[in-house]
Design a protein around this motif. Structure first.
Motif, PDB file in Angstrom:
ATOM      1  N   TRP A   1       0.800  -1.221   0.000  1.00 50.55           N
ATOM      2  CA  TRP A   1       0.000   0.000   0.000  1.00 50.55           C
ATOM      3  C   TRP A   1       0.839   1.280   0.000  1.00 50.55           C
ATOM      4  CZ3 TRP A   1      -5.312  -0.532  -0.323  1.00 50.55           C
ATOM      5  CH2 TRP A   1      -5.795  -1.833  -0.129  1.00 50.55           C
ATOM      6  N   GLY A   2       2.108   1.186   0.356  1.00 49.30           N
ATOM      7  CA  GLY A   2       2.959   2.362   0.335  1.00 49.30           C
ATOM      8  C   GLY A   2       2.489   3.485   1.239  1.00 49.30           C
TER       9      GLY A   2
ATOM     10  N   ILE B   1      -0.902  -9.772 -10.228  1.00 48.60           N
ATOM     11  CA  ILE B   1       0.355  -9.237 -10.760  1.00 48.60           C
ATOM     12  C   ILE B   1       0.410  -7.722 -10.568  1.00 48.60           C
ATOM     13  CG2 ILE B   1       1.691  -8.879 -12.872  1.00 48.60           C
ATOM     14  CD1 ILE B   1       0.612 -11.606 -13.832  1.00 48.60           C
ATOM     15  N   VAL B   2      -0.710  -7.042 -10.860  1.00 51.04           N
ATOM     16  CA  VAL B   2      -0.773  -5.587 -10.681  1.00 51.04           C
ATOM     17  C   VAL B   2      -0.547  -5.223  -9.214  1.00 51.04           C
ATOM     18  CG1 VAL B   2      -2.297  -3.576 -10.798  1.00 51.04           C
ATOM     19  CG2 VAL B   2      -2.232  -5.208 -12.687  1.00 51.04           C
ATOM     20  N   VAL B   3      -1.163  -5.975  -8.308  1.00 54.04           N
ATOM     21  CA  VAL B   3      -0.985  -5.713  -6.876  1.00 54.04           C
ATOM     22  C   VAL B   3       0.468  -5.910  -6.476  1.00 54.04           C
ATOM     23  CG1 VAL B   3      -1.530  -6.611  -4.568  1.00 54.04           C
ATOM     24  CG2 VAL B   3      -3.370  -6.202  -6.214  1.00 54.04           C
ATOM     25  N   LYS B   4       1.084  -6.988  -6.954  1.00 55.68           N
ATOM     26  CA  LYS B   4       2.489  -7.249  -6.626  1.00 55.68           C
ATOM     27  C   LYS B   4       3.398  -6.142  -7.148  1.00 55.68           C
ATOM     28  CE  LYS B   4       2.390 -11.263  -4.469  1.00 55.68           C
ATOM     29  NZ  LYS B   4       2.902 -11.401  -3.068  1.00 55.68           N
ATOM     30  N   MET B   5       3.001  -5.508  -8.253  1.00 53.55           N
ATOM     31  CA  MET B   5       3.803  -4.441  -8.851  1.00 53.55           C
ATOM     32  C   MET B   5       3.520  -3.073  -8.225  1.00 53.55           C
ATOM     33  SD  MET B   5       3.615  -5.583 -12.876  1.00 53.55           S
ATOM     34  CE  MET B   5       4.566  -4.165 -13.414  1.00 53.55           C
ATOM     35  N   GLY B   6       2.697  -3.047  -7.177  1.00 56.30           N
ATOM     36  CA  GLY B   6       2.422  -1.791  -6.481  1.00 56.30           C
ATOM     37  C   GLY B   6       1.135  -1.114  -6.873  1.00 56.30           C
TER      38      GLY B   6
END
Length: 274
Positions: free
Chosen positions: A51-52, A200-205
């Motif tokens: 989540w940054g 994949i999108v979640v893993k990439m931020g």
């Protein structure tokens, strides 16, 4: 039976019979989809680095998250079916609107209902609503996959005739002609494939940008559903729309969903801090 035809597997739609109580695979699919989504959502919410620093639902709040989503799916799905798929029938028999045990749910209506429920949940809890929508979008394909598998088990929502298709299936209520197993196409594209792509999108931020995951879900589902509609038999009470030989209600309802998803993706709003 045509040369290219696979008999429909003998599957009882009732998973468990307890006296007068029937527990059907379709209902179990709803429950399993919600619980599976809840479990996956807890894992995502608990992983800070995804989540940054963005404010998002806490793992402990996801019981309420599940409740709001479930209510939205059921209410929105039923109202969507009533409004878009069989309104004249329900206007003539309004009490039938409440007979949900007879079937009749719209995914697009359920999606709008779930989004509204999660929006209210986020406002009540003090989270950015788009954070809740991103989380819900990331886990929604689990329920889609299980729901389409249940459609196949029920032998409903079958595909268009495909007499020369090697994997064409003769459905119990679909006549003698082999048909596309469109439920399985949808389970793969709207469910499994979309789930993996969003992972994949979640893993990439992807969760670090407000609305990105929700937007990609809307676009992905719109494309997948529209593609599958070319193989799916249109609802008999509606048929093809506006005198065409191809446009269906599923396609039409997917257009605003795709456009809403595109809008969220193009907002270009960066990470939001708590």
């Amino acid at each position: 039976m045509p040369v290219f035809a696979i008999p429909f597997p003998v599957i009882d739609p009732v998973a468990l019979q307890l006296g007068p109580l029937s527990i059907k695979w379709y209902g179990l699919a709803y429950v399993a989809g919600l619980l599976g989504g809840w479990w996956y959502a807890r894992r995502l919410a608990a992983t800070e680095q995804l989540w940054g620093g963005r404010a998002r639902p806490s793992p402990d709040s996801l019981d309420d998250f599940l409740l709001f989503a479930a209510l939205g799916v059921v209410i929105g799905g039923r109202l969507g079916f009533v409004l878009f798929y069989n309104l004249p029938e329900y206007l003539a028999n309004p009490l039938e609107i409440f007979a949900v045990w007879k079937g009749g749910m719209s995914f697009h209506g359920g999606l709008v209902g779930a989004a509204a429920g999660l929006w209210v949940f986020a406002i009540r809890r003090g989270y950015p609503p788009l954070s809740a929508l991103d989380l819900g979008a990331a886990v929604a394909p689990i329920g889609l996959f299980l729901g389409r598998i249940a459609n196949f088990v029920n032998g409903e929502l079958w595909g268009r005739p495909a007499p020369d298709l090697p994997w064409g299936i003769v459905f119990p209520h679909g006549g003698p002609v082999p048909r596309h197993p469109s439920q399985l196409y949808e389970a793969f594209s709207e469910g499994l494939l979309l789930l993996v792509l969003l992972m994949i999108v979640v893993k990439m931020g992807g969760l670090r940008r407000l609305g990105l995951v929700a937007g990609l879900f809307g676009m992905g589902y719109g494309i997948a559903r529209t593609t599958c509609e070319f193989f799916r038999e249109p609802d008999p009470q509606l048929g093809f729309l506006f005198g065409t030989s191809w446009l269906t209600m599923g396609m039409l309802l997917s257009v605003p969903l795709f456009l809403a998803g595109l809008f969220l993706v193009l907002r270009r709003k960066g990470p939001a801090r708590a």
